[in-house]
Design a protein around this motif. Structure first.
Motif, mmCIF file in Angstrom:
data_model
loop_
_atom_site.group_PDB
_atom_site.id
_atom_site.type_symbol
_atom_site.label_atom_id
_atom_site.label_comp_id
_atom_site.label_asym_id
_atom_site.label_seq_id
_atom_site.Cartn_x
_atom_site.Cartn_y
_atom_site.Cartn_z
ATOM 1 N N VAL A 1 0.840 -1.197 0.000
ATOM 2 C CA VAL A 1 0.000 0.000 0.000
ATOM 3 C C VAL A 1 0.878 1.251 0.000
ATOM 4 C CG1 VAL A 1 -1.810 1.234 1.255
ATOM 5 C CG2 VAL A 1 -1.849 -1.262 1.160
ATOM 6 N N ALA A 2 1.959 1.202 0.764
ATOM 7 C CA ALA A 2 2.877 2.348 0.796
ATOM 8 C C ALA A 2 3.461 2.576 -0.605
ATOM 9 C CB ALA A 2 3.996 2.090 1.804
ATOM 10 N N PHE A 3 3.751 1.501 -1.302
ATOM 11 C CA PHE A 3 4.306 1.594 -2.658
ATOM 12 C C PHE A 3 3.283 2.236 -3.602
ATOM 13 C CE2 PHE A 3 5.023 -0.252 -6.874
ATOM 14 C CZ PHE A 3 6.369 0.014 -7.069
ATOM 15 N N LEU A 4 2.036 1.770 -3.512
ATOM 16 C CA LEU A 4 0.957 2.335 -4.348
ATOM 17 C C LEU A 4 0.745 3.814 -4.028
ATOM 18 C CD1 LEU A 4 -2.248 0.075 -4.481
ATOM 19 C CD2 LEU A 4 -0.898 0.950 -6.390
ATOM 20 N N LEU A 5 0.805 4.137 -2.734
ATOM 21 C CA LEU A 5 0.577 5.521 -2.308
ATOM 22 C C LEU A 5 1.666 6.439 -2.881
ATOM 23 C CD1 LEU A 5 -0.954 7.603 -0.616
ATOM 24 C CD2 LEU A 5 0.264 6.784 1.409
ATOM 25 N N ALA A 6 2.919 6.004 -2.802
ATOM 26 C CA ALA A 6 4.013 6.817 -3.354
ATOM 27 C C ALA A 6 3.830 6.979 -4.861
ATOM 28 C CB ALA A 6 5.356 6.168 -3.047
ATOM 29 N N ARG A 7 3.402 5.914 -5.534
ATOM 30 C CA ARG A 7 3.152 5.978 -6.983
ATOM 31 C C ARG A 7 2.090 7.035 -7.271
ATOM 32 N NH1 ARG A 7 -0.473 2.742 -9.847
ATOM 33 N NH2 ARG A 7 -1.775 3.493 -8.135
#
Ligand code: PLP
Length: 390
Positions: free
Chosen positions: A246-252
């Motif tokens: 989720v953190a990865f998606l959020l940064a994206r």
């Protein structure tokens, strides 16, 4: 707003670290734990003598840390913590700062879940909570005491889109040793920077504009490191950590935040003007409209007026639902800030759990309709509203 603090370059590059393979942005480290070469090396990290990755629930994971760097950068904050949801962020914040007997004053309309957390859950712990409406602002000084730890507000608010003067509230709080917490979810970091206006801490439901695609649930708290650090232990021990995926998606998603929000601002403004001129609409709440009660303040405090608006339909609750049911491009759903336009009657969703008397006190009527403007063409959205309003 100071572009050195936050601009499109910040959105794209802040917090991004290449790995040994040269990956163009921070990779997804989807790992619960990290291995060490020796006991001495792990103990150094455990006791904080050296930086390092350790265990994901602690937030000691490179993907989560990179996302937190980006979150801090977009709010012009020294530090940020990411959470599994906006409510998790709020709960950790209140628990970190309040003990039984302390007092939290909540100003204006707030999301129904925030109201319930304050009114039911925190009261059970002996934390006193009190709610002051925007229309009662002149009573502010009389409603705080030496036990008041936090003044909490949204601006713009959910669902009546009121705007509060963050700079004035921050002077008021700082004269009295009160922490000012602003929920910046509705405005997003693009349209408003509460920390630059004097707020102590900002919270976001990152599920909304920061995530932006209705495909993740997350929260964030930003502010000075000394104020953010006390939340760390609560997040760790309540297990409120954001998942690395989720953190990865959020940064994206944050990379396109400015483009999305600026387009949503423009469309919402066009739609607010359209609704204002429609004979079946009795009231439009949008801070960009010159007759919004806090329009002058919004012009001073906000860079854009946001993609959220609400209006009163000229009919009863059932007729309002029938109008909502006719919409074809707007989806009937709670939440906001995504690329798809959403419509909801707050009494049926976000404020369903709020006691009826409290809803009445806050003008959250059955006729109130809230729109979250997405990224569809504004002409199509206006045509859809036009056919449903009839
Ligand atoms: N703050 C605002 C203004 C919201 O609208 C919401 C949810 O709708 C929250 C906080 C809670 O966020 P989450 O659903 O991510 O827990």
């Amino acid at each position: 707003m100071n572009n050195k603090i936050f601009n499109a370059t910040t959105c794209v590059h802040a917090g991004e670290h290449r790995d040994a393979q040269g990956a163009i942005h921070t990779p997804l480290y989807n790992h619960s734990t990290f291995a060490f070469s020796s006991t001495e090396a792990i103990v150094d990290v455990v006791r904080g003598a050296k930086p390092g990755n350790l265990y994901t629930r602690y937030g000691m994971n490179p993907t989560i840390r990179a996302t937190e760097e980006k979150l801090a950068s977009i709010e012009g904050a020294e530090s940020a913590l990411a959470f599994s949801s906006g409510m998790a962020a709020e709960a950790a914040l209140f628990l970190a700062y309040c003990i039984p007997g302390d007092h939290i004053l909540c100003l204006g309309d707030v999301y129904g879940g925030t109201f319930e957390l304050l009114d039911v859950n925190l009261r059970k712990l002996g934390i006193e909570t009190d709610f002051l409406l925007g229309s009662e602002l002149e009573q502010l000084a009389g409603r705080v005491s030496e036990r008041t730890r936090i003044l909490f507000c949204e601006t713009p608010t959910n669902p009546n889109i009121e705007v509060f003067d963050v700079a004035a509230l921050s002077s008021f709080c700082h004269e009295r040793g009160i922490i000012l917490v602003v929920d910046n979810t509705f405005a997003s970091s693009v349209n408003q920077q509460p920390l630059q206006l004097g707020a102590d801490l900002v919270i976001h439901s990152a599920t909304k504009y920061l995530g932006g695609h209705s495909d993740l649930t997350a929260g964030a708290v930003m502010g000075a490191e000394s104020l953010v650090v006390p939340l760390w232990q609560w997040r760790k021990n309540l297990g409120q950590m954001i998942a690395p995926e989720v953190a990865f998606l959020l940064a994206r998603s944050i990379k396109t935040l400015i483009c999305r929000v600026e387009a949503q601002n423009d469309s919402a403004s066009r739609i607010a003007h359209f609704l204002q001129s429609h004979p079946r609409v009795s009231l439009v709440n949008y801070p960009g409209l010159p007759d919004h009660p806090q329009h002058a303040l919004a012009c001073r405090q906000m860079r854009g007026f946001g993609g959220m608006l609400s209006f009163n339909y000229d009919g009863d609750g059932q007729q309002t639902s029938a109008m909502v049911d006719k919409l074809r491009i707007f989806s009937i759903a709670p939440s906001l800030g995504g690329v798809e336009s959403l419509v909801t009657q707050p009494v049926t969703t976000t404020h369903f759990g709020m006691p009826v008397d409290e809803r009445r006190r806050r003008n959250i009527s059955d006729q109130l309709v809230r729109l979250s403007i997405g990224l569809e063409h504004p002409d199509d959205l206006i045509a859809d509203l036009s056919q449903a309003l009839g």
